[in-house]
Design a protein around this motif. Structure first.
Motif, PDB file in Angstrom:
ATOM      1  N   PRO A  20       0.806  -1.219   0.000  1.00 35.68           N
ATOM      2  CA  PRO A  20       0.000   0.000   0.000  1.00 35.68           C
ATOM      3  C   PRO A  20       0.840   1.271   0.000  1.00 35.68           C
ATOM      4  O   PRO A  20       0.323   2.362  -0.175  1.00 35.68           O
ATOM      5  N   LEU A  21       2.155   1.123   0.231  1.00 35.28           N
ATOM      6  CA  LEU A  21       2.998   2.317   0.309  1.00 35.28           C
ATOM      7  C   LEU A  21       3.434   2.807  -1.055  1.00 35.28           C
ATOM      8  O   LEU A  21       3.828   3.947  -1.225  1.00 35.28           O
ATOM      9  N   ASP A  23       3.640   4.016  -4.983  1.00 32.49           N
ATOM     10  CA  ASP A  23       2.862   4.946  -5.791  1.00 32.49           C
ATOM     11  C   ASP A  23       1.890   4.169  -6.659  1.00 32.49           C
ATOM     12  O   ASP A  23       2.200   3.114  -7.174  1.00 32.49           O
ATOM     13  N   SER A  24       0.723   4.736  -6.846  1.00 29.85           N
ATOM     14  CA  SER A  24      -0.318   4.018  -7.554  1.00 29.85           C
ATOM     15  C   SER A  24      -0.198   4.241  -9.046  1.00 29.85           C
ATOM     16  O   SER A  24       0.261   5.272  -9.507  1.00 29.85           O
ATOM     17  N   HIS A  25      -0.648   3.248  -9.780  1.00 23.98           N
ATOM     18  CA  HIS A  25      -0.594   3.360 -11.233  1.00 23.98           C
ATOM     19  C   HIS A  25      -1.978   3.308 -11.847  1.00 23.98           C
ATOM     20  O   HIS A  25      -2.140   3.091 -13.017  1.00 23.98           O
ATOM     21  N   MET A 152      -6.024   3.395   1.677  1.00 26.32           N
ATOM     22  CA  MET A 152      -5.218   3.991   2.735  1.00 26.32           C
ATOM     23  C   MET A 152      -4.740   5.384   2.315  1.00 26.32           C
ATOM     24  O   MET A 152      -4.417   6.214   3.146  1.00 26.32           O
ATOM     25  N   LYS A 153      -4.683   5.601   1.010  1.00 24.16           N
ATOM     26  CA  LYS A 153      -4.232   6.911   0.538  1.00 24.16           C
ATOM     27  C   LYS A 153      -5.377   7.781   0.046  1.00 24.16           C
ATOM     28  O   LYS A 153      -5.311   9.000   0.124  1.00 24.16           O
ATOM     29  N   TYR A 154      -6.407   7.178  -0.520  1.00 28.75           N
ATOM     30  CA  TYR A 154      -7.345   7.989  -1.293  1.00 28.75           C
ATOM     31  C   TYR A 154      -8.779   7.992  -0.786  1.00 28.75           C
ATOM     32  O   TYR A 154      -9.683   8.372  -1.525  1.00 28.75           O
ATOM     33  N   ARG A 182       3.066  -0.135   9.758  1.00 24.69           N
ATOM     34  CA  ARG A 182       2.462   1.045   9.152  1.00 24.69           C
ATOM     35  C   ARG A 182       1.713   0.714   7.871  1.00 24.69           C
ATOM     36  O   ARG A 182       1.045   1.561   7.302  1.00 24.69           O
ATOM     37  N   ARG A 183       1.852  -0.519   7.396  1.00 21.70           N
ATOM     38  CA  ARG A 183       1.065  -0.914   6.228  1.00 21.70           C
ATOM     39  C   ARG A 183      -0.305  -1.434   6.619  1.00 21.70           C
ATOM     40  O   ARG A 183      -1.118  -1.747   5.751  1.00 21.70           O
ATOM     41  N   ARG A 184      -0.558  -1.578   7.906  1.00 25.25           N
ATOM     42  CA  ARG A 184      -1.860  -2.089   8.325  1.00 25.25           C
ATOM     43  C   ARG A 184      -2.951  -1.076   8.002  1.00 25.25           C
ATOM     44  O   ARG A 184      -2.762   0.120   8.169  1.00 25.25           O
TER      45      ARG A 184
END
Lengths: 274, 435
Positions: A20-21, A23-25, A152-154, A182-184
């Motif tokens: 989840p850390l 960058d998204s594509h 987790m980001k958006y 921190r990925r939880r």
């Protein structure tokens, strides 16, 4: 036309983990108003509708996997829009097939060609399946849909303040190592954002078969000033609670192996400041 | 072209290649001015008219890597500096003595002091904001209060009424969090998200109406826009696009490199004067905010010499000077004279004849010549490191390019081809260790 059988999961093995850390594509909406829900829920957004208040998504299943929970919830709350959020691409692909909405699929078709090498074959296959499913289940499952995103980001890019009534975190990745905590998907900091998108009185459901993670999620919710434990009595009465373990694929697996599950069910409360 | 950029940054050592922009901050009563470049803090006391070197009698470490963020407290009593060396230093501005040195776990990207000077907050590279009380004893530890999930926080500001803390990140987001009375327990209540930027957000500043009844937020970002927000509910009120609007930036000023960002923004508290620095413009742009119409408009451009692209701006509401600085942590005047290695910066000041900024139209900005600046040669010597900085055009052009590349590398998400992504996955560090 081929017979109406659901696509089988074993042909769509999903990776167990996704970082989840990173960058998204995939495309991310800039703000909630930019999400076009009319193609997620065409039945609820008829084209000739007056510009009345648009229905809003009220339930979110974060990390919905293969969508078992949504499929079970759908007939229980037929007028409530629900969305599943999934980061792993292959799980998401299968979800699309399950979503039973041809228009939705066509809208996404171009987008996920990049994920599938044999996109054309899959497309043909899925078209047949969806047509079959629509024929056998008319009018059902119009209120569920999925997005591929990193919740987790958006989360704030999809939902407005106080929009959600229920949020589900079912059998999330345990991330055992401390450096990966921190990925939880449940943490005190992320709960700030979940609290923001939830209405006061809304309920957050978490369940896991990993005791350590169960304790972690419970302690995060316990520590958070905007969440309060839901009482035993109320939990017993809530029809959704039974589904947490019975409706999801992970839950069924745990039941098969006679494993234990650990639930934490909390209510969003108003801030006590001032 | 994008691919080649990725290759470059991978082959080189990212840490040493990064060029940190020079920063400038001015005391709220303009009694002193600070320029941070590289690991150096250059302070000039305008009241006493002399250069000051900050000292640490407590024996704490000095900054040893690029300073990334500096800020005065609202009352001007305190000053904070932090950066890539993972330390946050808090200074008393009367004596320029360091009163606290906080060790951070990660590099620090933004710092701020709460409105009542009771707390210092700093944001690390993981997107976590930490807080430390300044009221209590020396040994208090910094604790996390909020987080932007794994996103670099680019700017952090307290609202002038002290009720909110605004944080901006590279994921296009601005988060407005209620700043609680007991802040050490965490800031969990999010007031709003200001969403609308289509690229990273680089800078924030608060403004409010003359009678201070209603506050607004201004932000600038990588999408080359300045946006006006009602931060109480996250509503985007106005978007001022600096790129495509004719008369604001000429085509020739933006096309040389298609990617250009707003680097800094500062405003008089009543919003009548807003100064904006843009990566591709040699000068500053002055905007004005109309609160009743809720619009922004470009009032004037103040052009400066060709290679002067400000990296940081500072403005004090009650005074008539807009301070600008240009420089980078890797820009030294080695070809000047071979004495000691000296980091070079250039300071330019725009003066406004009228003392109050209430009348936007008749305001007349004047770019001060070196001989006219307050503090004169002494100030320039201290802040710039050299008097003939103006002659180093080539060096400054190189610095501007370096700062821009470094910002892009930090802020822009790298897009890899499918094959490349697979290759990167196979060569991950944790896998290397195993084999």
């Amino acid at each position: 036309m081929s017979s109406a059988r659901l696509p089988r999961k074993r042909f769509y093995r999903a990776r167990a983990h996704s970082n989840p850390l990173s960058d998204s594509h995939f495309p991310v909406p800039n703000c909630p108003s930019e999400v076009d829900y009319s193609f997620h829920y065409p039945y609820f957004f008829p084209k000739d509708a007056p510009p009345a208040p648009k229905p809003k998504v009220r339930f979110a299943d974060v990390g919905c996997g293969f969508g078992g929970m949504l499929v079970s919830l759908s007939p229980l709350f037929p007028d409530t829009l629900m969305i599943g959020m999934e980061l792993r691409d292959k799980a998401f692909l299968l979800l699309l097939f399950l979503s039973l909405s041809l228009s939705l699929f066509i809208n996404y078709a171009e987008y996920f060609i990049s994920f599938t090498r044999s996109a054309h074959q899959v497309t043909e296959y899925v078209k047949d399946r969806i047509q079959g499913l629509r024929a056998t289940n008319p009018g059902q499952y119009n209120n569920i849909s999925v997005v591929r995103t990193n919740s987790m980001k958006y989360i704030p890019n999809y939902f407005e303040k106080g929009q959600l009534l229920k949020m589900f975190f079912l059998f999330p990745d345990p991330h055992f190592k401390e450096k990966n905590h921190r990925r939880r998907v449940v943490s005190v900091q992320l709960l700030d954002e979940y609290a923001y998108v939830m209405e006061v009185g809304g309920i957050i459901y978490t369940v896991t078969d990993v005791e350590e993670l169960g304790d972690w999620m419970k302690s995060c919710l316990e520590k958070h000033p905007l969440f309060e434990a839901v009482g035993e009595e109320e939990i017993k009465k809530d029809p959704v609670v039974k589904l947490l373990t019975s409706a999801t694929e992970e839950g069924q697996k745990v039941a098969r192996n006679e494993g234990q599950t650990f639930m934490a069910i909390y209510r969003r409360v108003a801030s006590k400041e001032d | 072209m994008e691919e080649s950029l990725v290759e470059e940054s991978e082959s080189g050592n990212a840490c040493t290649d990064e060029a940190a922009p020079a920063l400038i901050a001015v005391h709220p009563t303009e009694s002193s001015v600070v320029v941070a470049v590289g690991s150096e803090l250059r302070v000039f006391d305008l009241k006493e008219d002399c250069a000051v070197s900050p000292v640490d009698d407590l024996g704490g470490p000095h900054h040893s890597a690029s300073i990334r963020a500096i800020s005065f407290s609202f009352d001007g009593e305190l000053f904070v500096s932090a950066g890539d060396d993972k330390i946050v230093k808090i200074w008393k501005t009367g004596s320029w003595n360091c009163i606290h040195t906080i060790q951070s776990e990660k590099r620090v990207s933004a710092v701020s002091i709460s409105q009542d000077s009771g707390y210092v907050t700093f944001a690390d590279k993981f997107g976590v904001v930490w807080i430390m009380s300044l009221k209590e004893d020396r040994d208090t530890k910094a604790v996390p209060i909020l987080g932007h999930y794994c996103s670099i926080i680019t700017s952090m500001k307290f609202s002038p009424d002290g009720r909110f803390i605004a944080t901006a990140d590279r994921d296009h987001k601005i988060r407005i969090t209620v700043f609680p009375r007991n802040a050490l327990k965490g800031a969990h209540e999010i007031q709003s998200f200001c969403l609308g930027h289509t690229d990273f957000v680089s800078c924030l500043t608060f403004v409010c109406t003359q009678d201070q009844s209603k506050g607004f937020l201004l932000s600038g970002g990588g999408d080359l826009t300045v946006r006006l927000w009602d931060y109480s509910n996250g509503t985007l009120l106005y978007t001022c696009a600096l790129g495509n609007e004719a008369g604001i930036l000429e085509a020739s000023e933006i096309e040389e490199n298609n990617k250009t960002a707003v680097t800094d923004i500062c405003a008089s508290s009543n919003g009548s004067l807003i100064a904006v620095a843009v990566q591709s413009y040699n000068g500053v742009m002055l905007l004005s905010c109309d609160f009743s119409a809720r619009t922004l408009s470009c009032v004037k451009k103040v052009p400066m010499e060709k290679s002067y692209i400000p990296t940081s701006l500072a403005l004090v509401s009650s005074k008539e000077h807009l301070w600008t600085v240009m420089g980078a942590s890797n820009l030294s005047s080695s070809d000047l004279s071979n004495n000691k290695e000296q980091l070079l910066t250039r300071v330019r000041i725009v003066s406004f004849i009228q003392k109050d900024f209430s009348d936007a139209c008749s305001r007349d900005p004047v770019l001060l010549e070196d001989s006219q600046v307050p503090g004169g040669e002494k100030l320039l010597m201290q802040l710039q490191g050299s008097l003939d900085a103006a002659t180093q055009e080539a060096a400054f052009a190189a610095a501007a390019a370096a700062v821009r590349t470094s910002l892009q590398n930090m802020m822009i998400k790298k897009q890899y081809s499918v094959e490349r992504r697979e290759l990167r996955k196979r060569n991950r560090n944790d896998k290397k260790i195993k084999s």
